[in-house]
Motif scaffolding. Structure first.
Motif, PDB file in Angstrom:
ATOM      1  N   PRO A   1       5.986  61.152   4.255  1.00 33.78           N
ATOM      2  CA  PRO A   1       5.877  62.085   5.377  1.00 33.78           C
ATOM      3  C   PRO A   1       6.289  63.495   4.973  1.00 33.78           C
ATOM      4  CG  PRO A   1       7.795  60.661   5.618  1.00 33.78           C
ATOM      5  CD  PRO A   1       7.005  60.123   4.472  1.00 33.78           C
ATOM      6  N   LEU A   2       5.598  64.487   5.612  1.00 27.71           N
ATOM      7  CA  LEU A   2       5.893  65.870   5.261  1.00 27.71           C
ATOM      8  C   LEU A   2       7.259  66.306   5.756  1.00 27.71           C
ATOM      9  CD1 LEU A   2       2.398  67.432   6.084  1.00 27.71           C
ATOM     10  CD2 LEU A   2       3.286  66.674   3.859  1.00 27.71           C
ATOM     11  N   LYS A   3       7.666  65.780   6.902  1.00 23.39           N
ATOM     12  CA  LYS A   3       8.919  66.231   7.498  1.00 23.39           C
ATOM     13  C   LYS A   3       9.676  65.018   8.029  1.00 23.39           C
ATOM     14  CE  LYS A   3      10.741  69.606  10.802  1.00 23.39           C
ATOM     15  NZ  LYS A   3      10.401  70.546  11.881  1.00 23.39           N
ATOM     16  N   PRO A   4      10.402  64.297   7.168  1.00 27.96           N
ATOM     17  CA  PRO A   4      11.150  63.128   7.655  1.00 27.96           C
ATOM     18  C   PRO A   4      12.324  63.555   8.526  1.00 27.96           C
ATOM     19  CG  PRO A   4      11.647  63.534   5.356  1.00 27.96           C
ATOM     20  CD  PRO A   4      10.563  64.492   5.732  1.00 27.96           C
ATOM     21  N   GLY A   5      12.630  62.726   9.511  1.00 28.32           N
ATOM     22  CA  GLY A   5      13.717  63.017  10.416  1.00 28.32           C
ATOM     23  C   GLY A   5      15.063  62.649   9.828  1.00 28.32           C
ATOM     24  N   PRO A   6      16.114  62.868  10.609  1.00 31.52           N
ATOM     25  CA  PRO A   6      17.449  62.539  10.087  1.00 31.52           C
ATOM     26  C   PRO A   6      17.652  61.044   9.863  1.00 31.52           C
ATOM     27  CG  PRO A   6      17.540  63.162  12.409  1.00 31.52           C
ATOM     28  CD  PRO A   6      16.169  63.466  11.950  1.00 31.52           C
ATOM     29  N   ASP A   7      16.949  60.226  10.671  1.00 32.40           N
ATOM     30  CA  ASP A   7      17.095  58.775  10.491  1.00 32.40           C
ATOM     31  C   ASP A   7      16.069  58.203   9.528  1.00 32.40           C
ATOM     32  OD1 ASP A   7      14.983  59.369  12.071  1.00 32.40           O
ATOM     33  OD2 ASP A   7      15.353  57.790  13.555  1.00 32.40           O
ATOM     34  N   GLY A   8      15.301  59.056   8.855  1.00 32.26           N
ATOM     35  CA  GLY A   8      14.328  58.584   7.872  1.00 32.26           C
ATOM     36  C   GLY A   8      12.956  58.309   8.435  1.00 32.26           C
ATOM     37  N   THR A   9      12.739  58.441   9.747  1.00 34.02           N
ATOM     38  CA  THR A   9      11.430  58.188  10.344  1.00 34.02           C
ATOM     39  C   THR A   9      10.579  59.449  10.300  1.00 34.02           C
ATOM     40  OG1 THR A   9      12.282  58.714  12.530  1.00 34.02           O
ATOM     41  CG2 THR A   9      12.350  56.410  11.866  1.00 34.02           C
ATOM     42  N   THR A  10       9.305  59.293  10.616  1.00 33.80           N
ATOM     43  CA  THR A  10       8.368  60.409  10.543  1.00 33.80           C
ATOM     44  C   THR A  10       8.498  61.304  11.756  1.00 33.80           C
ATOM     45  OG1 THR A  10       6.849  58.988   9.335  1.00 33.80           O
ATOM     46  CG2 THR A  10       5.936  61.007  10.261  1.00 33.80           C
ATOM     47  N   VAL A  11       8.516  62.620  11.537  1.00 34.28           N
ATOM     48  CA  VAL A  11       8.512  63.607  12.609  1.00 34.28           C
ATOM     49  C   VAL A  11       7.112  64.226  12.658  1.00 34.28           C
ATOM     50  CG1 VAL A  11       9.499  65.750  13.470  1.00 34.28           C
ATOM     51  CG2 VAL A  11      10.968  64.063  12.351  1.00 34.28           C
ATOM     52  N   PHE A  12       6.447  64.107  13.799  1.00 32.19           N
ATOM     53  CA  PHE A  12       5.068  64.577  13.910  1.00 32.19           C
ATOM     54  C   PHE A  12       5.043  66.096  14.047  1.00 32.19           C
ATOM     55  CE2 PHE A  12       5.094  60.260  15.519  1.00 32.19           C
ATOM     56  CZ  PHE A  12       4.083  59.694  14.764  1.00 32.19           C
ATOM     57  N   VAL A  13       4.146  66.729  13.335  1.00 30.95           N
ATOM     58  CA  VAL A  13       3.945  68.171  13.391  1.00 30.95           C
ATOM     59  C   VAL A  13       2.559  68.402  13.968  1.00 30.95           C
ATOM     60  CG1 VAL A  13       3.854  70.320  12.100  1.00 30.95           C
ATOM     61  CG2 VAL A  13       5.447  68.511  11.406  1.00 30.95           C
ATOM     62  N   LEU A  14       2.492  68.980  15.158  1.00 33.51           N
ATOM     63  CA  LEU A  14       1.227  69.172  15.850  1.00 33.51           C
ATOM     64  C   LEU A  14       0.749  70.602  15.702  1.00 33.51           C
ATOM     65  CD1 LEU A  14       1.970  67.259  19.180  1.00 33.51           C
ATOM     66  CD2 LEU A  14       0.938  66.394  17.079  1.00 33.51           C
ATOM     67  N   THR A  15      -0.535  70.769  15.732  1.00 35.67           N
ATOM     68  CA  THR A  15      -1.147  72.095  15.720  1.00 35.67           C
ATOM     69  C   THR A  15      -1.113  72.670  17.132  1.00 35.67           C
ATOM     70  OG1 THR A  15      -3.325  71.156  16.107  1.00 35.67           O
ATOM     71  CG2 THR A  15      -2.628  71.375  13.814  1.00 35.67           C
ATOM     72  N   PRO A  16      -1.290  73.987  17.276  1.00 33.61           N
ATOM     73  CA  PRO A  16      -1.322  74.569  18.634  1.00 33.61           C
ATOM     74  C   PRO A  16      -2.377  73.941  19.535  1.00 33.61           C
ATOM     75  CG  PRO A  16      -1.077  76.286  16.986  1.00 33.61           C
ATOM     76  CD  PRO A  16      -1.332  75.027  16.225  1.00 33.61           C
ATOM     77  N   ARG A  17      -3.531  73.594  18.978  1.00 33.93           N
ATOM     78  CA  ARG A  17      -4.590  72.971  19.788  1.00 33.93           C
ATOM     79  C   ARG A  17      -4.162  71.602  20.274  1.00 33.93           C
ATOM     80  NH1 ARG A  17      -8.227  73.332  23.614  1.00 33.93           N
ATOM     81  NH2 ARG A  17      -9.941  71.828  23.359  1.00 33.93           N
ATOM     82  N   GLN A  18      -3.484  70.817  19.412  1.00 33.22           N
ATOM     83  CA  GLN A  18      -3.017  69.499  19.812  1.00 33.22           C
ATOM     84  C   GLN A  18      -1.947  69.592  20.892  1.00 33.22           C
ATOM     85  OE1 GLN A  18      -1.844  67.810  16.054  1.00 33.22           O
ATOM     86  NE2 GLN A  18      -3.947  67.124  15.551  1.00 33.22           N
ATOM     87  N   GLU A  19      -1.044  70.589  20.754  1.00 39.51           N
ATOM     88  CA  GLU A  19      -0.027  70.765  21.794  1.00 39.51           C
ATOM     89  C   GLU A  19      -0.663  71.166  23.127  1.00 39.51           C
ATOM     90  OE1 GLU A  19       2.741  73.592  20.349  1.00 39.51           O
ATOM     91  OE2 GLU A  19       3.667  72.235  18.877  1.00 39.51           O
ATOM     92  N   GLN A  20      -1.754  71.970  23.066  1.00 43.59           N
ATOM     93  CA  GLN A  20      -2.444  72.361  24.294  1.00 43.59           C
ATOM     94  C   GLN A  20      -3.086  71.151  24.963  1.00 43.59           C
ATOM     95  OE1 GLN A  20      -5.548  75.205  23.671  1.00 43.59           O
ATOM     96  NE2 GLN A  20      -6.124  75.316  25.854  1.00 43.59           N
ATOM     97  N   LEU A  21      -3.672  70.269  24.146  1.00 44.52           N
ATOM     98  CA  LEU A  21      -4.302  69.074  24.708  1.00 44.52           C
ATOM     99  C   LEU A  21      -3.273  68.087  25.246  1.00 44.52           C
ATOM    100  CD1 LEU A  21      -7.099  68.452  22.037  1.00 44.52           C
ATOM    101  CD2 LEU A  21      -7.378  69.425  24.331  1.00 44.52           C
ATOM    102  N   CYS A  22      -2.072  68.076  24.669  1.00 43.89           N
ATOM    103  CA  CYS A  22      -1.034  67.163  25.125  1.00 43.89           C
ATOM    104  C   CYS A  22      -0.396  67.616  26.435  1.00 43.89           C
ATOM    105  CB  CYS A  22       0.055  67.024  24.059  1.00 43.89           C
ATOM    106  SG  CYS A  22      -0.529  66.165  22.561  1.00 43.89           S
TER     107      CYS A  22
END
Length: 254
Positions: free
Chosen positions: A37-58
């Motif tokens: 993963p590009l940005k692992p979290g503090p507990d070792g799990t994956t942290v999702f990185v969204l694009t501006p378009r994905q955040e708009q759709l969410c």
């Protein structure tokens, strides 16, 4: 040697399955496969990185700026101009109820009223004739013994009793004759003539009756197929005769 080879094969099959080269032990996340993963979290799990378009759709759907919510009270004040408004000719025309078709006939009531003329009407002779039920003559069923009676039936006319058949009718009435060359079935047992009992087989018959001698070939195998028979090829005519009839060929349904 066969026992040693079998034991070696058994040893190979008893070995545990080897892990692949790309196996990674204690994998932290199930959301990634081919890369870390590009940005692992503090507990070792994956942290999702969204694009501006994905955040708009969410995001949730935003209401229209001109949207008006439901009125808080079912009765609201009416303006004075609306009270004094005079409807146009078109609105008055549209407010009229729809008229039914000129040929429309409303449904009749269940209890209809019969007119006095219909109550006093008298049917004609033709109507009375048609109203009468049709009468049938009783069927003449004879008993079984009447068909075997030797006396003439009184219902048969005198002309029919004295009628004479024509030659053609008499010819048709004759039973069918068997063919002149017809031979009846022979009995199970029949008499054998003396010449047949005293007959002696000729030399040729005795020669044909003897089994075929193989000579020195005592180990003859009748089921053995010769090499020439194995390599035989059917002629085009035989292959043509082996083909099924076209009108009897039916395609399979898939």
């Amino acid at each position: 040697m066969a026992t040693v080879a079998r034991e070696r094969r058994t040893d190979v099959l008893s070995r545990p399955k080897q892990l692949p080269v790309t196996y990674q032990e204690d994998r932290r996340s199930v959301y990634w496969r081919d890369s870390l993963p590009l940005k692992p979290g503090p507990d070792g799990t994956t942290v999702f990185v969204l694009t501006p378009r994905q955040e708009q759709l969410c995001g949730h759907k935003v209401a229209n700026p001109g949207y008006q919510f439901d009125r808080s009270y079912p009765i609201w004040p009416v303006k004075e101009s609306a009270k004094q408004y005079e409807a146009t000719g078109r609105i008055e025309k549209l407010s009229f109820p729809k008229s039914v078709h000129r040929d429309y006939v409303p449904e009749r009531a269940v209890m209809t009223r019969v007119t006095s003329a219909a109550q006093k009407a008298e049917p004609s002779a033709r109507i009375e004739q048609l109203a009468r039920e049709k009468s049938y003559l009783p069927l003449k069923i004879k008993e079984s013994w009447e068909f075997d009676c030797y006396q003439w039936d009184p219902e048969i006319s005198k002309g029919a009793k004295k009628a004479q058949a024509s030659p053609w009718v008499e010819r048709l009435a004759e039973s069918r004759q068997t063919h002149p060359s017809y031979q009846y079935a022979r009995s199970v047992e029949w008499h054998v003539e003396d010449p047949a009992l005293k007959a002696i087989a000729t030399l040729r018959l005795q020669q044909l009756a003897r089994p075929k001698s193989r000579g020195k070939l005592d180990n003859f195998d009748p089921y053995r197929v010769s090499p020439s028979a194995r390599n035989a090829r059917a002629t085009p005519r035989i292959a043509e005769l082996c083909m099924p009839i076209p009108r009897k060929v039916r395609q399979k349904k898939f």
